[in-house]
Write a protein that holds these residues in place. Sequence first.
Motif, PDB file in Angstrom:
ATOM      1  N   PRO A 136      31.314   3.578 -53.529  1.00 39.74           N
ATOM      2  CA  PRO A 136      30.792   2.400 -54.472  1.00 39.74           C
ATOM      3  C   PRO A 136      31.545   1.067 -54.161  1.00 39.74           C
ATOM      4  N   LEU A 137      32.666   1.099 -53.667  1.00 40.22           N
ATOM      5  CA  LEU A 137      33.428  -0.164 -53.500  1.00 40.22           C
ATOM      6  C   LEU A 137      32.686  -0.818 -52.595  1.00 40.22           C
ATOM      7  N   ALA A 138      32.594   0.075 -51.311  1.00 36.01           N
ATOM      8  CA  ALA A 138      32.051  -0.559 -50.141  1.00 36.01           C
ATOM      9  C   ALA A 138      30.520  -1.264 -50.417  1.00 36.01           C
ATOM     10  N   GLU A 139      29.670  -0.653 -51.056  1.00 42.50           N
ATOM     11  CA  GLU A 139      28.457  -1.079 -51.700  1.00 42.50           C
ATOM     12  C   GLU A 139      28.605  -2.463 -52.354  1.00 42.50           C
ATOM     13  N   SER A 140      29.421  -2.496 -53.322  1.00 44.97           N
ATOM     14  CA  SER A 140      29.628  -3.676 -54.051  1.00 44.97           C
ATOM     15  C   SER A 140      30.161  -4.863 -53.011  1.00 44.97           C
ATOM     16  N   LEU A 141      30.948  -4.730 -51.895  1.00 44.09           N
ATOM     17  CA  LEU A 141      31.352  -5.456 -51.057  1.00 44.09           C
ATOM     18  C   LEU A 141      30.218  -5.886 -49.944  1.00 44.09           C
ATOM     19  N   LYS A 142      29.458  -4.962 -49.763  1.00 43.65           N
ATOM     20  CA  LYS A 142      28.279  -5.180 -48.937  1.00 43.65           C
ATOM     21  C   LYS A 142      27.234  -6.261 -49.585  1.00 43.65           C
ATOM     22  N   SER A 143      26.841  -6.149 -50.708  1.00 44.09           N
ATOM     23  CA  SER A 143      26.099  -7.094 -51.447  1.00 44.09           C
ATOM     24  C   SER A 143      26.693  -8.663 -51.216  1.00 44.09           C
ATOM     25  N   ALA A 189      36.663  -8.000 -47.495  1.00 42.11           N
ATOM     26  CA  ALA A 189      37.077  -7.286 -48.388  1.00 42.11           C
ATOM     27  C   ALA A 189      38.387  -7.466 -48.970  1.00 42.11           C
ATOM     28  N   GLN A 190      39.506  -8.464 -48.214  1.00 43.13           N
ATOM     29  CA  GLN A 190      40.568  -8.451 -48.666  1.00 43.13           C
ATOM     30  C   GLN A 190      40.961  -9.805 -49.088  1.00 43.13           C
ATOM     31  N   GLN A 191      39.964 -10.809 -49.006  1.00 52.12           N
ATOM     32  CA  GLN A 191      40.210 -12.010 -49.329  1.00 52.12           C
ATOM     33  C   GLN A 191      40.013 -12.190 -50.966  1.00 52.12           C
ATOM     34  N   PRO A 192      40.945 -13.453 -51.530  1.00 52.64           N
ATOM     35  CA  PRO A 192      40.759 -13.579 -52.900  1.00 52.64           C
ATOM     36  C   PRO A 192      39.339 -13.630 -53.508  1.00 52.64           C
ATOM     37  N   ALA A 193      38.701 -14.255 -52.900  1.00 52.41           N
ATOM     38  CA  ALA A 193      37.216 -14.935 -53.157  1.00 52.41           C
ATOM     39  C   ALA A 193      36.526 -13.523 -53.538  1.00 52.41           C
ATOM     40  N   SER A 194      36.751 -12.411 -52.957  1.00 56.48           N
ATOM     41  CA  SER A 194      36.068 -10.842 -53.222  1.00 56.48           C
ATOM     42  C   SER A 194      36.753 -10.167 -54.381  1.00 56.48           C
ATOM     43  N   MET A 195      37.767 -10.791 -54.981  1.00 59.82           N
ATOM     44  CA  MET A 195      38.401  -9.828 -55.977  1.00 59.82           C
ATOM     45  C   MET A 195      37.657  -9.319 -57.188  1.00 59.82           C
ATOM     46  N   ASP A 196      36.361 -10.374 -57.512  1.00 63.24           N
ATOM     47  CA  ASP A 196      35.943  -9.914 -58.533  1.00 63.24           C
ATOM     48  C   ASP A 196      35.000  -8.765 -58.277  1.00 63.24           C
ATOM     49  N   LEU A 197      34.691  -8.562 -57.274  1.00 63.62           N
ATOM     50  CA  LEU A 197      33.914  -7.463 -56.679  1.00 63.62           C
ATOM     51  C   LEU A 197      34.535  -6.077 -57.129  1.00 63.62           C
ATOM     52  N   TYR A 198      35.844  -6.112 -57.127  1.00 64.17           N
ATOM     53  CA  TYR A 198      36.674  -4.983 -57.199  1.00 64.17           C
ATOM     54  C   TYR A 198      36.683  -4.429 -58.596  1.00 64.17           C
ATOM     55  N   THR A 199      36.796  -5.762 -59.362  1.00 63.40           N
ATOM     56  CA  THR A 199      36.826  -5.352 -60.763  1.00 63.40           C
ATOM     57  C   THR A 199      35.372  -4.950 -61.272  1.00 63.40           C
ATOM     58  N   ALA A 207      33.329  -3.173 -59.710  1.00 64.01           N
ATOM     59  CA  ALA A 207      33.319  -1.730 -59.464  1.00 64.01           C
ATOM     60  C   ALA A 207      34.270  -0.867 -59.878  1.00 64.01           C
ATOM     61  N   GLY A 208      35.174  -1.446 -60.605  1.00 64.17           N
ATOM     62  CA  GLY A 208      36.276  -0.479 -61.436  1.00 64.17           C
ATOM     63  C   GLY A 208      37.389  -0.044 -60.304  1.00 64.17           C
ATOM     64  N   TYR A 209      37.753  -0.937 -59.402  1.00 69.13           N
ATOM     65  CA  TYR A 209      38.887  -0.708 -58.446  1.00 69.13           C
ATOM     66  C   TYR A 209      39.874  -1.828 -58.824  1.00 69.13           C
ATOM     67  N   PHE A 210      41.171  -1.640 -58.141  1.00 65.45           N
ATOM     68  CA  PHE A 210      42.169  -2.680 -58.122  1.00 65.45           C
ATOM     69  C   PHE A 210      42.331  -3.407 -56.890  1.00 65.45           C
ATOM     70  N   SER A 211      42.009  -4.724 -56.767  1.00 64.04           N
ATOM     71  CA  SER A 211      42.153  -5.397 -55.485  1.00 64.04           C
ATOM     72  C   SER A 211      43.495  -5.550 -54.877  1.00 64.04           C
ATOM     73  N   LEU A 212      43.815  -6.325 -54.011  1.00 63.15           N
ATOM     74  CA  LEU A 212      45.042  -6.492 -53.684  1.00 63.15           C
ATOM     75  C   LEU A 212      45.771  -7.384 -54.361  1.00 63.15           C
ATOM     76  N   LEU A 213      45.279  -8.333 -55.289  1.00 64.15           N
ATOM     77  CA  LEU A 213      45.747  -9.177 -56.018  1.00 64.15           C
ATOM     78  C   LEU A 213      46.276  -8.359 -57.119  1.00 64.15           C
ATOM     79  N   ASP A 214      45.659  -7.158 -57.445  1.00 65.18           N
ATOM     80  CA  ASP A 214      46.240  -6.413 -58.607  1.00 65.18           C
ATOM     81  C   ASP A 214      47.219  -5.660 -58.497  1.00 65.18           C
TER      82      ASP A 214
END
Length: 362
Positions: free
Chosen positions: A71-78, A338-348, A350-357
């Motif tokens: 599900p995270l990969a799907e969010s990142l894909k978009s 997937a690792q950059q700060p600009a993508s962190m909202d996609l983690y939130t 999708a219900g995951y914790f990004s590297l910033l978290d």
Amino acid sequence: MKMKRLFQNENAVSPIVATLILVVVAIAGAAAVGTIMGSFSSDVSDEASAEDAAAGASTQLVVAGSTSVTPLAESLKSGFEESNSGIQINIQDNGGDTAGVAAVGMDVIDIGLLSRELTSSEKEKYPDLETHWIGSSAVVIIGGEDVVTKFDSSNFSELTTDDLYNMYNDSSDGSTSAKNLTDASGTSISTVNVYKRSETRSGSEYIFSKFIAEGDGDFISGTKAVEVTGDREMLETIADDPDGLGFVDFRFALEAYEEGIDVNFIGVYDGGDCRLMKGCVEDIEHMNVHIQKSLNGGTVPASVSPYPDPYPMGLLNNMYMVTNGWPSSVESRFINFAQQPASMDLYTDAGYFSLLDVTEQP
């Protein structure tokens, strides 16, 4: 020539993939890898038959593996495809962690998805694999309505890892797997049905198994607990079984909560600093705070919960993208996205914790 490169010849995809499936299964015995390839063959054949196939993406990355990370990969894909119009991400939502590792190790796919560490046998079999940390999550223990009621109405104040181990170790053969649990006063809590995953070395099961069996990630797979496939089926099965007990990735529990499905968390004492007693994690908001505080090495504020200890470290898990060798320039673009700060909202979202978290890697 890498096998996955053959897929670029879309007009010949079906026979090539069919041959590869036979070769892969014959050599590796990886039926799940064949499932991934078969699904990919169908997807690509549909694209090839479309009139505008020639106008499609110039480059395609095939991604598959962990059902917890998909599900995270799907969010990142978009998000990625919006800013990288020349690259298409093809995500296969079947297989599981082990199949994803095997597929990327044999160059069947470009990027594998993993919700656990590589095992020593996987490293030995595929020595060129590289893991790329993209975020974190946690495994949560869930129970049916009657299980929670039995715990709360007894003198049973907290579940320990030994209790969980014994419940799985003593599971009986048959249509249900049961263990009569006794509370602190010696009173029987009655039958509890325990569940496990059908996939080989599912990330969620591997993490949970190591947590209750002193580091043995394969313990639960060898028990006679009832098998279910994927986090979603585990959650739905427990929701339908009042006496059921199992485990899911936190993200799926969050999704169920948002859909109005009752999710009953089971607090556990890990023998160390964390004492998640009953009533501590009765809702999704408290669980989220406990997990994030563990990832940050902090304590839970009194305003949120009377229990300051964070979540058991043994139930936290990292999420990875896996490549066979150092990633290509195109693979690197997706991983870096997937690792950059600009993508962190996609983690939130999708219900995951990004590297910033995360300040303390599990």
